[in-house]
Design a protein around this motif. Structure first.
Motif, mmCIF file in Angstrom:
data_model
loop_
_atom_site.group_PDB
_atom_site.id
_atom_site.type_symbol
_atom_site.label_atom_id
_atom_site.label_comp_id
_atom_site.label_asym_id
_atom_site.label_seq_id
_atom_site.Cartn_x
_atom_site.Cartn_y
_atom_site.Cartn_z
ATOM 1 N N LYS A 95 0.373 14.850 19.226
ATOM 2 C CA LYS A 95 1.465 14.215 18.492
ATOM 3 C C LYS A 95 2.396 15.147 17.600
ATOM 4 O O LYS A 95 3.581 15.449 17.608
ATOM 5 C CB LYS A 95 1.209 13.257 17.735
ATOM 6 N N ALA A 96 1.359 15.926 16.773
ATOM 7 C CA ALA A 96 2.043 17.134 15.822
ATOM 8 C C ALA A 96 2.723 18.218 16.590
ATOM 9 O O ALA A 96 3.929 18.502 16.090
ATOM 10 C CB ALA A 96 1.041 17.611 14.877
ATOM 11 N N MET A 97 2.147 18.689 17.612
ATOM 12 C CA MET A 97 2.871 19.846 18.474
ATOM 13 C C MET A 97 4.188 19.078 19.169
ATOM 14 O O MET A 97 5.069 20.034 19.247
ATOM 15 C CB MET A 97 1.935 20.287 19.577
ATOM 16 N N ALA A 98 4.110 17.923 19.647
ATOM 17 C CA ALA A 98 5.416 17.434 20.239
ATOM 18 C C ALA A 98 6.299 17.312 19.101
ATOM 19 O O ALA A 98 7.701 17.759 19.557
ATOM 20 C CB ALA A 98 5.190 16.179 20.806
ATOM 21 N N LYS A 135 2.245 26.548 9.374
ATOM 22 C CA LYS A 135 1.168 26.878 8.683
ATOM 23 C C LYS A 135 -0.042 25.787 8.576
ATOM 24 O O LYS A 135 -1.322 25.963 8.172
ATOM 25 C CB LYS A 135 1.561 27.023 7.174
ATOM 26 N N GLU A 136 0.215 24.760 9.113
ATOM 27 C CA GLU A 136 -0.621 23.365 9.417
ATOM 28 C C GLU A 136 -0.113 22.639 10.531
ATOM 29 O O GLU A 136 1.098 22.690 10.777
ATOM 30 C CB GLU A 136 -0.672 22.640 8.004
ATOM 31 N N ILE A 137 -0.883 21.971 11.172
ATOM 32 C CA ILE A 137 -0.751 21.318 12.501
ATOM 33 C C ILE A 137 -1.601 20.006 12.093
ATOM 34 O O ILE A 137 -2.583 20.050 12.001
ATOM 35 C CB ILE A 137 -1.044 21.837 13.667
ATOM 36 N N GLY A 138 -0.751 18.946 12.282
ATOM 37 C CA GLY A 138 -1.572 17.533 12.120
ATOM 38 C C GLY A 138 -2.082 17.458 10.820
ATOM 39 O O GLY A 138 -3.064 16.766 10.640
ATOM 40 N N GLY A 139 -1.834 18.170 9.780
ATOM 41 C CA GLY A 139 -2.357 18.045 8.623
ATOM 42 C C GLY A 139 -3.595 18.948 8.247
ATOM 43 O O GLY A 139 -4.128 19.008 7.181
ATOM 44 N N HIS A 187 -11.570 12.925 20.129
ATOM 45 C CA HIS A 187 -10.577 12.306 20.757
ATOM 46 C C HIS A 187 -9.290 12.191 19.722
ATOM 47 O O HIS A 187 -8.263 12.190 20.169
ATOM 48 C CB HIS A 187 -11.157 11.236 21.477
ATOM 49 N N GLU A 188 -9.773 11.325 18.750
ATOM 50 C CA GLU A 188 -8.735 11.078 17.817
ATOM 51 C C GLU A 188 -7.944 12.397 17.152
ATOM 52 O O GLU A 188 -6.649 12.029 16.857
ATOM 53 C CB GLU A 188 -9.505 10.259 16.686
ATOM 54 N N LYS A 189 -8.647 13.322 16.910
ATOM 55 C CA LYS A 189 -7.946 14.475 16.502
ATOM 56 C C LYS A 189 -7.105 15.254 17.654
ATOM 57 O O LYS A 189 -6.059 15.737 17.301
ATOM 58 C CB LYS A 189 -9.135 15.487 16.352
ATOM 59 N N THR A 190 -7.436 15.000 18.881
ATOM 60 C CA THR A 190 -6.705 15.604 20.018
ATOM 61 C C THR A 190 -5.409 14.783 19.705
ATOM 62 O O THR A 190 -4.197 15.440 20.094
ATOM 63 C CB THR A 190 -7.414 15.334 21.323
#
Length: 568
Positions: free
Chosen positions: A558-561, A478-482, A550-553
């Motif tokens: 990291k979140a997907m990993a 439902k969310e990725i990386g916040g 870049h910071e978002k990427t």
């Protein structure tokens, strides 16, 4: 006896086994045996690609013969005309490519099918061109594209020079799967059968070069740029340098990488998606103060780009070079008054949004396809027939594009010529290609695109990839990386989930692809590779500026990993 032992014993004791494989078979460890024989190498909708060597799960003379016999049965099912029109066959610089190509021709000849085999290595796009130029029923290309030296592969083309789309490929797959014993197929031909094999070369080359040179929009542009070019030991060497010479460009070849070496001895990797492919070219560029660097993969369908910008060399992604090429082509078509009615640009569901915004700014529609240029080729053929829309450009994020559709696959020689023209044109305006890209960001928003490829080899790896996709499908985040996920697309189940509703996803062949759209205008896609033991994660991240994107990427990667348990 296990299935692995059964297959192994059959191969090692078979009277028809090609002698070159016996010693390697006898020296296999148990682990090597298992990997070579635990399954049958798949001929799928993307063709066949794998490690070279003996075994049912390897690329070798016997597995190549099996696929070719299946293809021959498919051709014969289309009647005598198909057999007479025949098959064009091309091959790249890899180990066994030439042997495989002429072996294919022999199998076809034994089945009463004509073939036209290139005298020496040629690019994949030229094979695509040759199919239509010679009015063939189809084509075979022996290549593993940008894969490491241990690989080879096999791709099939239809009469339009387009890789077989799934509906046609499935018919070939059925014929291939019906063949039970690859070792029983004999490639010996009689003198009469051999007459069905025609060797082709310079005549087709010249016709292809003429078409490539014809794509120029500003052929008289001042050509005061220096181009460092590398074919990475592959097939692009002669075509690209020939076209540059005839068009009047100053091309500086990376000589150490111009020999057709199957071991890729002088490059860390032949893949333009990886920075190692540019190492020697960067040295040449600095030594010669070059404006641009162009690197092609071994079968010359992909092109990587480096640009001198603010005193340093910047390597562009395929999304970036594709967007810049698109901007140049559409702006110059408008300037010359040659923009057709109802123009359409094609790219894929994992290609950056930037290209679509560039196209829209020039009144051009974008249509998305699944990954694989065959789907773009299929669209081109459709609109050529109906006249409903007019093709102006097609590209994928994986460094492949097509300027003019006399080829129906990615075409690096075309891309190299147009990229050189664009660099020359913008230099006259005091800009380099990175300046043009930054202008596009200023106009359409800043994007950072990246790809993370998780390599998982062998039986366990294949199962883990399936598990990753299944988990992400079952429990869509439902969310990725916040950041909230606002839309989820599942191309295998053909569903879209958005605003609490589920609706049908139409217009695409079912494919194991998942795509998550985020609230900030970014998206993330996941798919297994069709040709390599990899699970690929694609990121198109929109930011307020380059640093923000870049910071978002990094945060999303990291979140997907963490979501997939691949961060160990």
């Amino acid at each position: 006896m296990s299935i692995v032992e059964e297959r192994y014993e059959k191969w090692v004791n078979h009277p028809n086994l090609d002698p070159q494989y016996l010693e390697e078979l006898k020296g296999m460890s148990e682990e090597e045996k298992n990997d070579a024989f635990y399954t049958l190498i798949e001929f799928g909708t993307a063709g066949m690609r794998g490690l070279l060597g003996p075994g049912t799960n390897r690329i070798n003379l016997h597995t190549i013969r099996k696929v070719t016999q299946g293809y021959a049965n498919y051709i014969k099912a289309h009647g005598e005309k198909a057999c007479e029109e025949g098959i064009a066959i091309g091959y790249d610089n890899r180990h066994m490519s030439r042997e495989f190509a002429f072996d294919c021709a022999k199998i076809l000849a034994k089945n009463g099918i004509n073939s036209y085999v290139f005298e020496s290595l040629r690019p994949t796009p030229e094979l695509s061109f040759a199919v239509r130029h010679l009015h063939c029923f189809g084509g075979i290309m022996i290549t593993a594209s940008h894969n490491p030296r241990e690989y080879n592969g096999y791709k099939l083309y239809d009469d339009k020079g387009c890789q077989l789309v799934p509906a046609l490929a499935s018919q070939v797959i059925d014929q291939v799967n019906a063949i039970e014993d690859e070792l029983a197929i004999d490639a010996t031909v009689t003198p009469e059968e051999e007459k069905r094999i025609t060797v082709i070369g310079k005549d087709v080359d010249e016709a292809y070069y003429e078409k490539v040179l014809g794509i120029q929009l500003n052929p008289d542009v001042t050509k005061d740029i220096k181009i460092v070019f590398s074919p990475e030991h592959g097939t692009a060497n002669i075509p690209v340098r020939t076209v540059y010479e005839r068009a009047g460009y100053n091309c500086i070849p990376v000589e150490e990488q111009c020999t057709p070496d199957p071991d890729f001895s002088n490059t860390p990797t032949p893949n333009p998606e990886q920075i190692g492919a540019y190492e020697l070219a960067l040295k040449y560029a600095k030594d010669n103060d070059a404006d641009i660097i162009l690197v092609c993969d071994p079968d010359a369908d992909r092109m990587g780009v480096g640009v001198k910008h603010d005193g340093d060399y910047v390597i562009m992604t395929g999304n970036q070079s594709g967007a810049v090429l698109l901007e140049y082509i559409l702006s110059q078509m408008e300037a010359h008054g040659i923009m057709p009615e109802n123009p359409v640009m094609f790219n894929t569901v994992v290609t950056s949004d930037l290209g679509e915004k560039v196209a829209s700014a020039h009144g051009t529609e974008t249509e998305k396809t699944l990954t694989g240029f065959k789907f773009i080729g299929e669209k081109v053929a459709k609109y050529e027939k109906t006249g409903e829309k007019n093709y102006v450009f097609g590209y994928e994020e994986s460094y492949g594009s097509l300027i003019k559709p006399f080829v129906r696959d990615k075409d690096a020689p075309q891309a190299c010529l147009m990229l050189a023209e664009a660099a020359s044109f913008y230099k006259q305006q005091g800009k380099d290609l990175i300046d043009v890209l930054n202008d596009l960001y200023e106009q359409h928003g800043t994007y950072e695109e990246s790809q993370v490829a998780l390599t998982l080899s062998g039986e366990a790896g294949a199962n883990r990839i399936k598990e990753i996709l299944a988990d992400l499908r079952k429990d869509a985040p439902k969310e990725i990386g916040g950041t909230p996920v606002v839309r989820f697309e599942d191309y295998k189940e053909s569903v879209i989930k958005e605003n609490g509703e589920t609706k049908e996803l139409t217009g695409f062949t079912k494919s194991d692809v998942l795509k998550y759209y985020l609230e900030d205008g970014s998206w993330i896609a996941v798919r297994p590779s069709g040709t390599e033991p990899k699970c690929k994660f694609y990121y198109c991240i929109k930011g307020d500026n380059a640093l923000d994107a870049h910071e978002k990427t990094l945060n999303y990667q990291k979140a997907m990993a963490e979501l997939t348990g691949t961060n160990e």
